[in-house]
Every structure is written in C-alpha cells, then in structure tokens.
Motif scaffolding. Structure first.
Motif, PDB file in Angstrom:
ATOM      1  N   LEU A 104      41.360  31.932  41.413  1.00  0.00           N
ATOM      2  CA  LEU A 104      41.489  32.735  42.628  1.00  0.00           C
ATOM      3  C   LEU A 104      42.025  34.128  42.309  1.00  0.00           C
ATOM      4  O   LEU A 104      41.518  35.133  42.814  1.00  0.00           O
ATOM      5  CB  LEU A 104      42.436  32.044  43.618  1.00  0.00           C
ATOM      6  CG  LEU A 104      41.827  31.101  44.614  1.00  0.00           C
ATOM      7  CD1 LEU A 104      42.909  30.330  45.345  1.00  0.00           C
ATOM      8  CD2 LEU A 104      40.944  31.836  45.596  1.00  0.00           C
ATOM      9  N   ASP A 105      43.057  34.177  41.490  1.00  0.00           N
ATOM     10  CA  ASP A 105      43.626  35.477  41.127  1.00  0.00           C
ATOM     11  C   ASP A 105      42.617  36.342  40.377  1.00  0.00           C
ATOM     12  O   ASP A 105      42.531  37.547  40.609  1.00  0.00           O
ATOM     13  CB  ASP A 105      44.893  35.300  40.285  1.00  0.00           C
ATOM     14  CG  ASP A 105      46.166  35.474  41.093  1.00  0.00           C
ATOM     15  OD1 ASP A 105      46.094  35.939  42.254  1.00  0.00           O
ATOM     16  OD2 ASP A 105      47.250  35.157  40.559  1.00  0.00           O
ATOM     17  N   GLU A 106      41.849  35.724  39.485  1.00  0.00           N
ATOM     18  CA  GLU A 106      40.827  36.476  38.761  1.00  0.00           C
ATOM     19  C   GLU A 106      39.802  37.065  39.730  1.00  0.00           C
ATOM     20  O   GLU A 106      39.406  38.232  39.596  1.00  0.00           O
ATOM     21  CB  GLU A 106      40.134  35.571  37.730  1.00  0.00           C
ATOM     22  CG  GLU A 106      41.024  35.224  36.557  1.00  0.00           C
ATOM     23  CD  GLU A 106      40.437  34.140  35.665  1.00  0.00           C
ATOM     24  OE1 GLU A 106      39.262  33.740  35.860  1.00  0.00           O
ATOM     25  OE2 GLU A 106      41.162  33.689  34.758  1.00  0.00           O
ATOM     26  N   ARG A 107      39.397  36.288  40.711  1.00  0.00           N
ATOM     27  CA  ARG A 107      38.448  36.778  41.718  1.00  0.00           C
ATOM     28  C   ARG A 107      39.066  37.902  42.551  1.00  0.00           C
ATOM     29  O   ARG A 107      38.404  38.882  42.883  1.00  0.00           O
ATOM     30  CB  ARG A 107      37.990  35.648  42.640  1.00  0.00           C
ATOM     31  CG  ARG A 107      37.050  34.670  41.987  1.00  0.00           C
ATOM     32  CD  ARG A 107      36.601  33.637  42.987  1.00  0.00           C
ATOM     33  NE  ARG A 107      35.649  32.723  42.391  1.00  0.00           N
ATOM     34  CZ  ARG A 107      34.811  31.982  43.091  1.00  0.00           C
ATOM     35  NH1 ARG A 107      34.793  32.041  44.407  1.00  0.00           N
ATOM     36  NH2 ARG A 107      33.981  31.172  42.477  1.00  0.00           N
ATOM     37  N   ARG A 108      40.349  37.741  42.878  1.00  0.00           N
ATOM     38  CA  ARG A 108      41.032  38.763  43.684  1.00  0.00           C
ATOM     39  C   ARG A 108      41.117  40.080  42.921  1.00  0.00           C
ATOM     40  O   ARG A 108      40.842  41.146  43.469  1.00  0.00           O
ATOM     41  CB  ARG A 108      42.437  38.281  44.069  1.00  0.00           C
ATOM     42  CG  ARG A 108      43.199  39.257  44.961  1.00  0.00           C
ATOM     43  CD  ARG A 108      44.463  38.627  45.501  1.00  0.00           C
ATOM     44  NE  ARG A 108      45.425  38.312  44.475  1.00  0.00           N
ATOM     45  CZ  ARG A 108      46.437  39.102  44.129  1.00  0.00           C
ATOM     46  NH1 ARG A 108      46.605  40.263  44.715  1.00  0.00           N
ATOM     47  NH2 ARG A 108      47.279  38.723  43.192  1.00  0.00           N
ATOM     48  N   TYR A 109      41.478  40.018  41.648  1.00  0.00           N
ATOM     49  CA  TYR A 109      41.574  41.237  40.850  1.00  0.00           C
ATOM     50  C   TYR A 109      40.202  41.873  40.639  1.00  0.00           C
ATOM     51  O   TYR A 109      40.075  43.097  40.667  1.00  0.00           O
ATOM     52  CB  TYR A 109      42.247  40.956  39.507  1.00  0.00           C
ATOM     53  CG  TYR A 109      43.712  40.643  39.647  1.00  0.00           C
ATOM     54  CD1 TYR A 109      44.579  41.487  40.315  1.00  0.00           C
ATOM     55  CD2 TYR A 109      44.252  39.474  39.110  1.00  0.00           C
ATOM     56  CE1 TYR A 109      45.925  41.191  40.458  1.00  0.00           C
ATOM     57  CE2 TYR A 109      45.589  39.161  39.244  1.00  0.00           C
ATOM     58  CZ  TYR A 109      46.428  40.029  39.923  1.00  0.00           C
ATOM     59  OH  TYR A 109      47.759  39.735  40.059  1.00  0.00           O
ATOM     60  N   ALA A 110      39.179  41.063  40.448  1.00  0.00           N
ATOM     61  CA  ALA A 110      37.820  41.593  40.286  1.00  0.00           C
ATOM     62  C   ALA A 110      37.375  42.303  41.563  1.00  0.00           C
ATOM     63  O   ALA A 110      36.764  43.383  41.500  1.00  0.00           O
ATOM     64  CB  ALA A 110      36.851  40.472  39.921  1.00  0.00           C
ATOM     65  N   ALA A 111      37.672  41.724  42.702  1.00  0.00           N
ATOM     66  CA  ALA A 111      37.322  42.353  43.979  1.00  0.00           C
ATOM     67  C   ALA A 111      38.082  43.667  44.156  1.00  0.00           C
ATOM     68  O   ALA A 111      37.516  44.666  44.613  1.00  0.00           O
ATOM     69  CB  ALA A 111      37.623  41.406  45.140  1.00  0.00           C
TER      70      ALA A 111
END
Length: 136
Positions: A104-111
């Motif tokens: 989830l954090d990886e997706r949040r940072y990518a966004a």
C-alpha cells in the motif's frame, strides 16, 4: 495528498477515541488512570496535525498501551493505525499483513510521484481481494 492520508488516520484515531470514551462511561476500566490516558490521547489528536514526526512516538506509545491496558478492545484498534505509527505497533501485526501495508505504501508513494490521487481505503480493498478476483 499528505493531508488526505493524515486526515484518514485522524478520523480513525477519533473513532478509537470514542470507543475508549465509551469504555470509561460503561465503567469497564479497572483503574482511575483512564482519564489521564484520555488526556494524553487528546494531546496526540491535537499535536499530530502540527508536528507529525514528533507525534509518532506518542502515537506508538498510546496504541501499544491500548493493547496492554484495554485488551478487551484490542480487536477494535484499526489495523491502519498500527502501520501508520509503526515501531512497536508492528509487533501486533502478522508478517502477511505487514507485506500488504508495504505494498500500500509503495502504491501511495508511486501515486504521489506521479501527481495522481490516492485513496488509501480503496487501494487497501483492492489489495485484499483474492488473487482470482479482477483488480482495476
């Protein structure tokens, strides 16, 4: 984007505060330090938006204390708060759940890097779907 993420967790903290308040009102608390605990909790709610980095330690301490002081409501502590505060709170999470939150954090940072909006709750639901389910 950071504000939406913080506001999401502040809402979870406020919900948990209501549970703690109800616990005291129902006289299910064995000692008289409950009011002092709620004061520290309220301090976290007011300080977190102003100084998130320094408030994380207080948050870790309070969440950890909830598990030890109020085991009867430990299952009501939102799992997102354990990840948000990290540190000792991660001891209350199994490895599989930690992996989910890392994704989830990886997706949040990518966004954030792409300048795209990110809905934490929606992404969490998508990641939790079984592998055979379609993910959008």
């Amino acid at each position: 984007m950071v504000n939406a993420h913080l506001n999401y967790h502040l809402a979870l903290l406020a919900h948990l505060r209501g549970i703690l308040q109800a616990l005291g009102e129902a006289e299910q608390v064995a000692d008289d330090t409950h009011a002092l605990f709620l004061e520290r909790y309220d301090e976290l709610l007011s300080e977190l938006p102003r100084d998130m980095e320094n408030s994380l330690y207080l948050g870790q301490d309070l969440i950890r204390q909830i598990f030890h002081r109020y085991p009867q409501i430990a299952h009501l502590v939102p799992r997102d708060l354990l990840w948000f505060f990290g540190g000792d709170c991660l001891h209350f999470m199994p490895d599989e759940e930690i992996e989910l939150y890392q994704q989830l954090d990886e997706r949040r940072y990518a966004a954030a890097e792409a300048g795209e909006p990110f809905d934490w709750a929606q992404e969490k639901q998508l990641l939790a779907l079984p592998e055979q389910s379609p993910k959008h």
